[in-house]
Design a protein around this motif. Structure first.
Motif, PDB file in Angstrom:
ATOM      1  N   SER A  68       0.828  -1.200   0.000  1.00 39.71           N
ATOM      2  CA  SER A  68       0.000   0.000   0.000  1.00 39.71           C
ATOM      3  C   SER A  68       0.866   1.256   0.000  1.00 39.71           C
ATOM      4  N   GLN A  69       0.446   2.227  -0.787  1.00 39.76           N
ATOM      5  CA  GLN A  69       1.149   3.508  -0.838  1.00 39.76           C
ATOM      6  C   GLN A  69       1.028   4.277   0.469  1.00 39.76           C
ATOM      7  N   SER A  70       0.041   3.924   1.301  1.00 40.34           N
ATOM      8  CA  SER A  70      -0.203   4.662   2.549  1.00 40.34           C
ATOM      9  C   SER A  70       0.319   3.930   3.787  1.00 40.34           C
ATOM     10  N   ASP A  71       1.061   2.862   3.578  1.00 40.69           N
ATOM     11  CA  ASP A  71       1.599   2.074   4.693  1.00 40.69           C
ATOM     12  C   ASP A  71       2.652   2.887   5.444  1.00 40.69           C
ATOM     13  N   ARG A  72       2.442   3.092   6.748  1.00 39.85           N
ATOM     14  CA  ARG A  72       3.398   3.852   7.554  1.00 39.85           C
ATOM     15  C   ARG A  72       4.531   2.980   8.085  1.00 39.85           C
ATOM     16  N   THR A  73       4.373   1.666   8.000  1.00 42.99           N
ATOM     17  CA  THR A  73       5.366   0.749   8.560  1.00 42.99           C
ATOM     18  C   THR A  73       6.369   0.283   7.521  1.00 42.99           C
ATOM     19  N   VAL A  74       5.880  -0.098   6.352  1.00 43.74           N
ATOM     20  CA  VAL A  74       6.742  -0.581   5.269  1.00 43.74           C
ATOM     21  C   VAL A  74       6.561   0.337   4.061  1.00 43.74           C
ATOM     22  N   PRO A  75       7.519   1.225   3.794  1.00 47.63           N
ATOM     23  CA  PRO A  75       7.404   2.180   2.687  1.00 47.63           C
ATOM     24  C   PRO A  75       7.345   1.474   1.326  1.00 47.63           C
TER      25      PRO A  75
END
Length: 284
Positions: free
Chosen positions: A218-225
């Protein structure tokens, strides 16, 4: 979509599934949502592997979705998870890898085709397993290629100075899933080292993965860019590989607002790979 409380989730039988993936000696009792699950289905089996500090519940919706389409879904519990945070002390990445290998063995005994599907740490473990015991197909969601944190250089010291690490709030966009989420609020610093070892072990053998692979990030993942997804994709040895991008979801893809899109991508991937293998057998 409901949480996936299928009545036929019952079990392998139950005694077997709990013996393999239930609490180990010294671990606390399972939390609600920490239970491993088994949805019997057809000849295509899918092993579902949850993420770090998570629990089988975060893969249960996907398991129910696949079972409704005739797949056999087995959701395992990684040691130290789904009970109490302190149970992660003393657990090694080898323990997690062994839990996955046992799940694959069980599915191979019951199913003609076996797919691995993991979220985050679960996806890293799926990559490692696929490099050593190739499945028919591999699905990886939001899994890192490398953990970038300068503090890792001092992990040997930090685990003594800061024995516990608090987790930041989840980036789940789905409020219902956020309220129901089963996850630890903190974890032992020693467990961080085991996650790092898992990631490094998988990264070192990505070129050995030869089976068809679907990556979902996901483009919005805060954990894995997002760049982590491309790093995994480009290093995979598979010729048949696809990366699918979500836009609004947080890190826990199978519980978030675009989960149906992810689930449909997974089902189409499984259908395609199974058909290709059937075609290959017929042409021999």
């Amino acid at each position: 979509m409901t949480l996936g409380n299928r009545r036929d989730a019952a079990l392998l039988p139950e005694a077997n599934i709990l013996a393999r993936w239930g609490p180990r000696p010294g671990e606390g009792p399972l939390r609600p949502g920490g239970e491993p699950f088994f949805f019997p289905g057809g000849s295509v089996g899918v092993l579902l592997i949850h993420g770090f500090t998570g629990a089988p519940q975060e893969m249960r919706r996907l398991g129910a979705f696949l079972a409704d389409r005739g797949r056999t879904a087995l959701g395992i519990r990684l040691p130290g998870h789904g009970t109490r945070p302190e149970d992660l002390r003393g657990v090694t990445w080898r323990d997690w890898a062994e839990a996955v290998a046992i799940g694959v063995k069980i599915l191979r005994e019951q199913c003609e085709h076996v797919f691995l599907c993991g979220l985050s740490l679960g996806g890293v473990l799926a990559l490692y397993e696929a490099a050593h015991q190739p499945p028919d197909g591999l699905i990886v969601m939001a899994s890192p290629y490398r953990i970038r944190d300068i503090r890792l250089r001092f992990l040997w010291l930090l685990k003594w100075l800061i024995p516990h690490v608090g987790k930041r709030s989840s980036d789940l966009r789905d409020p219902e899933a956020h309220a129901e989420r089963v996850s630890y609020a903190w974890y032992p610093m020693t467990a961080v080292g085991e996650v790092v070892r898992t990631v490094r072990a998988a990264a070192a053998c990505l070129h050995q993965v030869q089976c068809p692979a679907l990556l979902i990030y996901s483009q919005s993942d805060r954990t894995v860019p997002p760049d982590q997804g491309w790093a995994v994709y480009h290093r995979l040895g598979s010729r048949d590989k696809t990366i699918h991008w979500l836009v609004r979801s947080g890190h826990v893809i199978p519980e978030d607002i675009e989960r149906e899109e992810a689930f449909e991508q997974i089902e189409r991937f499984i259908q395609r790979v199974v058909k290709q293998k059937a075609r290959g057998v017929a042409e021999r």
